[in-house]
Design a protein around this motif. Sequence first.
Motif, PDB file in Angstrom:
ATOM      1  N   LEU A  22      50.162  15.751 103.212  1.00  0.00           N
ATOM      2  CA  LEU A  22      50.360  17.132 103.887  1.00  0.00           C
ATOM      3  C   LEU A  22      49.722  17.017 105.029  1.00  0.00           C
ATOM      4  O   LEU A  22      50.484  17.606 106.122  1.00  0.00           O
ATOM      5  N   LEU A  23      48.705  16.601 105.612  1.00  0.00           N
ATOM      6  CA  LEU A  23      47.964  16.536 106.734  1.00  0.00           C
ATOM      7  C   LEU A  23      48.779  15.746 107.793  1.00  0.00           C
ATOM      8  O   LEU A  23      49.006  16.106 108.961  1.00  0.00           O
ATOM      9  N   VAL A  24      49.130  14.588 107.169  1.00  0.00           N
ATOM     10  CA  VAL A  24      49.746  13.593 108.294  1.00  0.00           C
ATOM     11  C   VAL A  24      51.332  14.030 108.417  1.00  0.00           C
ATOM     12  O   VAL A  24      51.454  14.034 109.855  1.00  0.00           O
ATOM     13  N   SER A  25      51.865  14.718 107.783  1.00  0.00           N
ATOM     14  CA  SER A  25      53.041  15.261 107.861  1.00  0.00           C
ATOM     15  C   SER A  25      52.979  16.533 108.859  1.00  0.00           C
ATOM     16  O   SER A  25      53.935  16.544 109.749  1.00  0.00           O
ATOM     17  N   SER A  26      51.894  17.287 108.723  1.00  0.00           N
ATOM     18  CA  SER A  26      52.114  18.343 109.512  1.00  0.00           C
ATOM     19  C   SER A  26      51.579  18.007 110.969  1.00  0.00           C
ATOM     20  O   SER A  26      51.909  18.459 111.970  1.00  0.00           O
ATOM     21  N   LEU A  27      50.758  17.102 111.213  1.00  0.00           N
ATOM     22  CA  LEU A  27      50.511  16.488 112.467  1.00  0.00           C
ATOM     23  C   LEU A  27      51.574  15.972 113.105  1.00  0.00           C
ATOM     24  O   LEU A  27      51.841  15.866 114.431  1.00  0.00           O
ATOM     25  N   PHE A  28      52.457  15.016 112.289  1.00  0.00           N
ATOM     26  CA  PHE A  28      53.607  14.329 112.991  1.00  0.00           C
ATOM     27  C   PHE A  28      54.524  15.480 113.105  1.00  0.00           C
ATOM     28  O   PHE A  28      55.098  15.402 114.312  1.00  0.00           O
ATOM     29  N   ALA A  29      54.647  16.742 112.585  1.00  0.00           N
ATOM     30  CA  ALA A  29      55.512  17.759 112.849  1.00  0.00           C
ATOM     31  C   ALA A  29      55.137  18.124 114.322  1.00  0.00           C
ATOM     32  O   ALA A  29      56.000  18.808 115.338  1.00  0.00           O
ATOM     33  N   GLY A  30      53.749  18.422 114.518  1.00  0.00           N
ATOM     34  CA  GLY A  30      53.327  19.174 115.698  1.00  0.00           C
ATOM     35  C   GLY A  30      53.802  17.977 117.047  1.00  0.00           C
ATOM     36  O   GLY A  30      54.122  18.441 118.264  1.00  0.00           O
ATOM     37  N   VAL A  31      53.569  16.843 116.688  1.00  0.00           N
ATOM     38  CA  VAL A  31      53.899  15.759 117.669  1.00  0.00           C
ATOM     39  C   VAL A  31      55.298  15.827 118.014  1.00  0.00           C
ATOM     40  O   VAL A  31      55.920  15.793 119.216  1.00  0.00           O
ATOM     41  N   LEU A  32      56.079  16.041 116.988  1.00  0.00           N
ATOM     42  CA  LEU A  32      57.581  16.059 117.025  1.00  0.00           C
ATOM     43  C   LEU A  32      58.075  17.173 117.983  1.00  0.00           C
ATOM     44  O   LEU A  32      59.104  17.356 118.899  1.00  0.00           O
ATOM     45  N   ALA A  33      57.345  18.307 117.401  1.00  0.00           N
ATOM     46  CA  ALA A  33      57.561  19.568 118.523  1.00  0.00           C
ATOM     47  C   ALA A  33      57.576  19.511 120.017  1.00  0.00           C
ATOM     48  O   ALA A  33      58.208  20.064 120.654  1.00  0.00           O
ATOM     49  N   ALA A  34      56.567  18.574 120.302  1.00  0.00           N
ATOM     50  CA  ALA A  34      56.195  18.521 121.544  1.00  0.00           C
ATOM     51  C   ALA A  34      57.667  17.794 122.390  1.00  0.00           C
ATOM     52  O   ALA A  34      57.823  18.058 123.509  1.00  0.00           O
ATOM     53  N   PHE A  35      58.383  17.144 121.770  1.00  0.00           N
ATOM     54  CA  PHE A  35      59.970  16.645 122.219  1.00  0.00           C
ATOM     55  C   PHE A  35      60.975  17.556 121.840  1.00  0.00           C
ATOM     56  O   PHE A  35      61.899  17.306 122.709  1.00  0.00           O
ATOM     57  N   THR A  36      60.912  18.281 120.774  1.00  0.00           N
ATOM     58  CA  THR A  36      62.325  18.767 120.551  1.00  0.00           C
ATOM     59  C   THR A  36      62.012  20.352 120.548  1.00  0.00           C
ATOM     60  O   THR A  36      63.160  20.958 120.501  1.00  0.00           O
ATOM     61  N   GLN A  37      60.820  20.743 120.727  1.00  0.00           N
ATOM     62  CA  GLN A  37      60.766  22.392 120.987  1.00  0.00           C
ATOM     63  C   GLN A  37      60.090  22.785 122.058  1.00  0.00           C
ATOM     64  O   GLN A  37      58.890  23.813 121.557  1.00  0.00           O
ATOM     65  N   GLN A  38      60.135  22.408 123.258  1.00  0.00           N
ATOM     66  CA  GLN A  38      59.466  22.899 124.319  1.00  0.00           C
ATOM     67  C   GLN A  38      59.482  24.047 124.681  1.00  0.00           C
ATOM     68  O   GLN A  38      58.515  24.742 124.931  1.00  0.00           O
ATOM     69  N   GLN A  39      60.483  24.624 124.362  1.00  0.00           N
ATOM     70  CA  GLN A  39      60.689  26.174 125.027  1.00  0.00           C
ATOM     71  C   GLN A  39      59.940  26.959 124.001  1.00  0.00           C
ATOM     72  O   GLN A  39      59.252  28.084 124.340  1.00  0.00           O
ATOM     73  N   VAL A  40      60.101  26.712 122.766  1.00  0.00           N
ATOM     74  CA  VAL A  40      59.305  27.356 121.649  1.00  0.00           C
ATOM     75  C   VAL A  40      57.926  27.131 121.776  1.00  0.00           C
ATOM     76  O   VAL A  40      57.105  28.460 121.496  1.00  0.00           O
ATOM     77  N   ILE A  41      57.307  26.033 122.199  1.00  0.00           N
ATOM     78  CA  ILE A  41      55.929  25.911 122.321  1.00  0.00           C
ATOM     79  C   ILE A  41      55.458  26.808 123.421  1.00  0.00           C
ATOM     80  O   ILE A  41      54.290  27.428 123.380  1.00  0.00           O
ATOM     81  N   ALA A  42      56.224  27.029 124.616  1.00  0.00           N
ATOM     82  CA  ALA A  42      55.952  27.617 125.813  1.00  0.00           C
ATOM     83  C   ALA A  42      55.803  29.245 125.341  1.00  0.00           C
ATOM     84  O   ALA A  42      54.972  29.895 125.910  1.00  0.00           O
ATOM     85  N   ASP A  43      56.738  29.452 124.484  1.00  0.00           N
ATOM     86  CA  ASP A  43      56.938  30.928 124.066  1.00  0.00           C
ATOM     87  C   ASP A  43      55.675  31.464 123.177  1.00  0.00           C
ATOM     88  O   ASP A  43      54.920  32.364 123.292  1.00  0.00           O
TER      89      ASP A  43
END
Length: 495
Positions: free
Chosen positions: A271-292
């Motif tokens: 679960l932790l590995v998947s959650s960390l991977f999701a955070g890394v993925l968000a940096a490339f796919t959800q940049q506007q979401v992160i900014a907001d």
Amino acid sequence: MAEPEGPPVRRPSLLDAVLPLIALATLIAGSLALFGLDSLDGPLQVALVMCAAIAALIALKNGHTWQQVQSAGQEAMGSVTSAVFILLAVGALIGTWNLSGTIPTLVYYGIQVLSPSWFYAATAIICGIVALSIGSSWTTAATIGVGLVGIATLLDVSAAITAGAVISGAYLGDKTSPLSETTILTAQMAGVDPREHIKRQVWTSGPAFLIALAVFFVLGLVRAPDVQDAVATSTELADLDQLFWISPVNLLPLVLLIVLSVRKAPASLALLVSSLFAGVLAAFTQQQVIADFIAGQGNMLVESIKATWLAMATGFHADTGLADVDRLVSRGGMSSMLFTLWLIFGAVTFGVLLERFGLITRLVDPMITSAKSTGRLFLTVFGCAFGLNIVAGDQYIALILPARIFRAEFARRGLAATNLSRLTADSGTVTSPLVPWNSCGAFMGATLGVSTLLYLPYAIFCYASPALSVLYGVTGFKIERVEPATVDPSPERSD
């Protein structure tokens, strides 16, 4: 120099055994009467701690030392260590899966293919398949289950019935998958080969799941006649699509989690590995979401780290002005699990004190003596396992103790150990999410965002499975018999 001996230890009286249960019933009823569903936010936890204190005082009265009481408390804390880390990891995962768009993507795609008229039945089937594949009801509920409850909200169908369907499917896998730790544990405790145990489970789990599917299908037809088809939700879908970059790429954290689970990685680590991977993925796919999310205007690398960190700690939060969407994605974080952990600590400590100081066996022994028929014996095992889920607050205690207590009695009566393993699983595993203060009930309520008391009437599989198991004992259907024997009640352990 030898330490002076303390007072002699006395066997608990019937009043000793009953008093903590009376206190539990009184305090829980008072908590629900005064605070309603809000009782899970503190009052119920206080009630369980007070009940543990009462059990400790009875142990002291009977001659046990405070050191023994402390040792029992330490044993209780140690028994839930893995559950603690799994819960914290699930909180982190929900937060980063919302940040990365994984849960919104599951909802976005699912809402386009799932019609309200058969949504509940489809939910149970989907969760059943996933749980059978990975062997974990908790992981199933925390991933696919969360997404399906979110879809229910946008389809305007009942989140409580959906949660009941999620749990029905998840616990089908939990008690019949060869990858499930509870399946293996139950077989071990009863002295049965896990493969033989699973074969016997089919006779109750299969019909019970079909009953649940029939009920969910009828509920879908009855409860959703005025709900428009998924096409009518195009406005909500468009809004979700505008807030997140929706793509199958966002499902990679789910794929990774499934792969790790199938490869039998520890649940909390997966679960932790998947959650960390999701955070890394968000940096490339959800940049506007992160900014907001963090109101950042600086370095994207720093913002991504900060967003992932916050999502894991306190959850992801959105303020779009769209109530349903905000409710769907504004969840998660390790902090969201703290009330649940408090609940589990109180419940398991109470249960271990009851078991360690003989209060449970004081109640069960007369029940075994009075259970003259096979049907009565099966009903007694069910009552013991379900009762332990209520008073001990942990499904592992509800699985282990009945197998230990009744194993010798089943052998003496010529009942094959496979009968006991199936009955214990039907009685202990699937009834655990029905109890709000049980570790499983608390987990499901916190993870799915639906109170245990709300989904309780709709967890159909969790009623049908034990009912069929007891019915088989009464009628003799699929009851295997062997030569009567005397056996050691303790389970055999393999090296």
